[in-house]
Design an enzyme around this catalytic site. Structure first.
Site: not given
Ligand code: M6R
Length: 608
Positions: A72, A27, A488, A98
């Site tokens: 992150w 992730r 990317e 979040g």
């Protein structure tokens, strides 16, 4: 994006937490940490390295209850002090995914109440807030519920307390979280893949749910605090589907999985003799009869899939179609057409901007909604009335590959179903398209055979700093997707242009150092494209052309041709995507980047 794992068991949970974190690495993260309760103390270890570093640092850590996190960075730089879990007064530990929007107000208040902040994160207010209730007595559950009532924003959280090794509390609002059900043990995770080594029995939590987990049971409370039951589901994901197997990287594995992913996505359709709206849900026929246009909302690669679909929908189904970048649409006062079908496209189904765009569309009066998504039980699937699941299987590499081509397949089916419903598809055409769809997986397999040639071609790109991608019509979005893949994973600056737009500006960039990659299908725009390629060559640009058979584009000095095995008509964008994915992959290998986890990027972007 951040990942959460938690466990309460009758064995040491540290290996469970570490394995879960490892499975969430895809992730994207910049630091990791875990905390367990041991002898009534919170034993916390954090690291700014990989999960492997955390594993070394926790060699002697033990506990029967714990929570863990990969972070992150959003608020505060990547550093050990900002890594989760965050701890309040050595009593409460929290992990959080979040963003808490009112954290500054809460931080000021909690500071005045004597709480000290050790990080720059928004998360730390959650721990202190829970502590401010817990210290007055009462359960961890009650303290967490009281704290959550004060939070504005999105969260999935896991909470433990030093003096309670028998209860783990978790909650979700706006960020995904699920429970894993074991035998005498329970787990939490933000992604089912984190738990596959422990259990396949999972409970997907609903918005606003708060849960108290013990070793032998759990209680779920809904947004109104009512005790509720939620269905236990058996995850269809197998442990193998998230293993790397013989491949070097997930990106390579996932590129190669495309024939199977397409076959799985198209299975129900290819096994039948005709197309029915029911593949999009029981209400699809009625909804499709009531609409006069399509509005597609998506981000990144999924947005590119929408751009391809616009050509199909307008040309084949004769229905007006708008495609909008979700992060822009959500803040635009657009004019809503209640007769429009809002289609959200997403691999993860959790992308915050796409969710917000969908909610914005609904608030403007849109009622017809369809999700095309790769993750069952994801937020977007739940938020839409109609749905079609792409069956690409778990996509671990940050660069989206098989999700894209299966989205295209699903969007082509949508086009055909709408065309049929609108009387624009003859029986003969329907059978021809079905035949082409059945053939698609083997056509993709043949394109994959170009891999060794593309690996060779990629050597020429290793020293480049820029690249230009060209395409026309249906294939312009494929050029855009090729450019996105290259930047990317290889960090080469790449841009895509509709080839006809070259002379309106970008031609100024072309010289011998600028590789120009062109998608050249054998379609109605071929001759126009050839003229555009001449314009490049005349300025000394080096051309790399992915050309269908019979395009008669010849290899020459400064023109490198890669021959595509066949022209696939309307499905050609799917075939032309494959070599561009391979090119990006092999250029990244040449440059030695972290292919599956490119810097600064996350797999599912669950914050704005
Ligand atoms: O999960 P989603 O499809 O909603 O994600 C949208 C984008 O974040 C995603 O496609 C992103 O652009 C990929 N990293 C591209 O490879």
């Amino acid at each position: 994006m951040c990942g959460i794992v938690g466990a309460i068991a009758q064995r040491n949970v540290v290996p469970i937490l570490l394995e879960g974190l490892q499975r969430l690495e895809y992730r994207g993260y910049d630091s990791a940490g875990l905390v367990v309760v041991h002898d009534e103390e919170l034993d916390r270890v954090r690291s700014t390295g990989r999960v492997a570093d955390l594993t070394k640092k926790t060699a002697s850590t033990q506990g029967l209850i714990g929570i863990a996190h990969t972070r992150w960075a959003t608020h505060g730089v990547p550093s050990e002090r900002n890594a989760h879990p965050h701890v309040s007064k050595n009593q409460i530990a929290v992990v959080h995914n979040g963003i808490i929007e009112n954290y500054e107000i809460l931080r000021t208040r909690l500071t005045s109440e004597g709480y000290e902040f050790a990080s720059d994160t928004d998360t730390e207010v959650i721990g202190h807030l829970i502590h401010s209730y817990y210290k007055n007595g009462g359960t961890l559950l009650a303290a967490t519920q009281a704290a959550l009532a004060e939070l504005v924003g999105a969260y999935a959280i896991g909470v433990i307390a030093n003096d309670n090794r028998d209860q783990l509390v978790c909650a979700r609002r706006g960020s995904p979280l699920l429970l894993g059900v074991g035998d005498g043990e329970h787990f939490i995770a933000s992604d089912v893949s984190a738990l596959l080594a422990q259990t396949r029995k999972v409970v997907y939590l609903e918005e606003g749910d708060v849960v108290e987990l013990g070793r032998h049971g759990y209680k779920i409370f809904d947004v109104n605090g009512r005790h509720v039951e939620r269905i236990v589901q058996l995850s269809e994901l197998s442990n193998d589907s998230v293993e790397l197997g013989l491949y070097q990287h997930y990106m390579q594995k996932e590129i190669h999985e495309q024939p199977q992913a397409l076959a799985d996505t198209l299975e129900s359709v290819c096994n039948s003799q005709s197309l029915v709206p029911g593949i999009f849900g029981a209400q699809a026929a009625n909804t499709f009869a009531d609409i006069d246009s399509i509005l597609i909302l998506a981000c990144g690669t999924s947005h590119h899939a929408g751009l391809v679909a616009r050509y199909w929908l307008e040309e084949i189904a004769g229905i007006r179609c708008n495609v909008e970048i979700a992060s822009e649409y959500r803040y635009r006062d657009s004019v809503a057409n209640p007769k429009s079908l809002v289609v959200v496209i997403s691999q993860s189904g959790e992308t915050a901007d796409t969710q917000a765009a969908l909610n914005h569309a609904k608030s403007l009066g849109h009622t017809h909604t369809l999700a095309i998504c790769n993750v069952p039980e994801s937020a977007l699937i739940r938020l839409c009335k109609l749905r079609m699941l792409t069956r690409a299987g778990p996509e671990i590499g940050v660069a989206s590959t098989k999700a894209f081509t299966t989205q295209l397949a699903a969007l082509f089916l949508l086009t055909l179903v709408l065309a049929k419903q609108r009387g624009r598809l003859s029986l003969q055409d329907e059978q021809r398209h079905l035949h082409d769809l059945r053939h698609l997986p083997s056509a993709v397999q043949k394109v994959l055979e170009l891999e060794p040639h593309i690996a060779k071609l990629a050597e020429k790109f290793a020293s480049k700093h820029n690249a230009l991608f060209l395409g026309r019509g249906l294939h312009f979005p494929i050029a855009a997707e090729g450019a996105l893949k290259l930047k990317e994973v290889s960090y080469i600056h790449a841009e895509a242009y509709p080839a006809g737009e070259l002379k309106h500006g970008p031609l100024a960039l072309v010289d011998k150092d600028m590789p120009v990659i062109s998608v050249a299908p054998n379609d109605a725009l071929l001759e126009k494209l050839k003229s555009n390629l001449q314009e490049v060559r005349a300025r000394g640009g080096e051309l790399y052309v992915f050309a269908d058979a019979n395009t008669h584009i010849k290899e020459a000095e400064g023109i490198h041709i890669m021959h595509m095995p066949e022209h696939a008509g309307y499905l050609s964008p799917i075939l032309h995507t494959i070599p561009l994915q391979l090119l990006a992959y092999y250029v990244a290998l040449q440059k030695g980047t972290d292919v599956d986890k490119p810097r600064n990027l996350a797999k599912s972007v669950t914050v704005e």
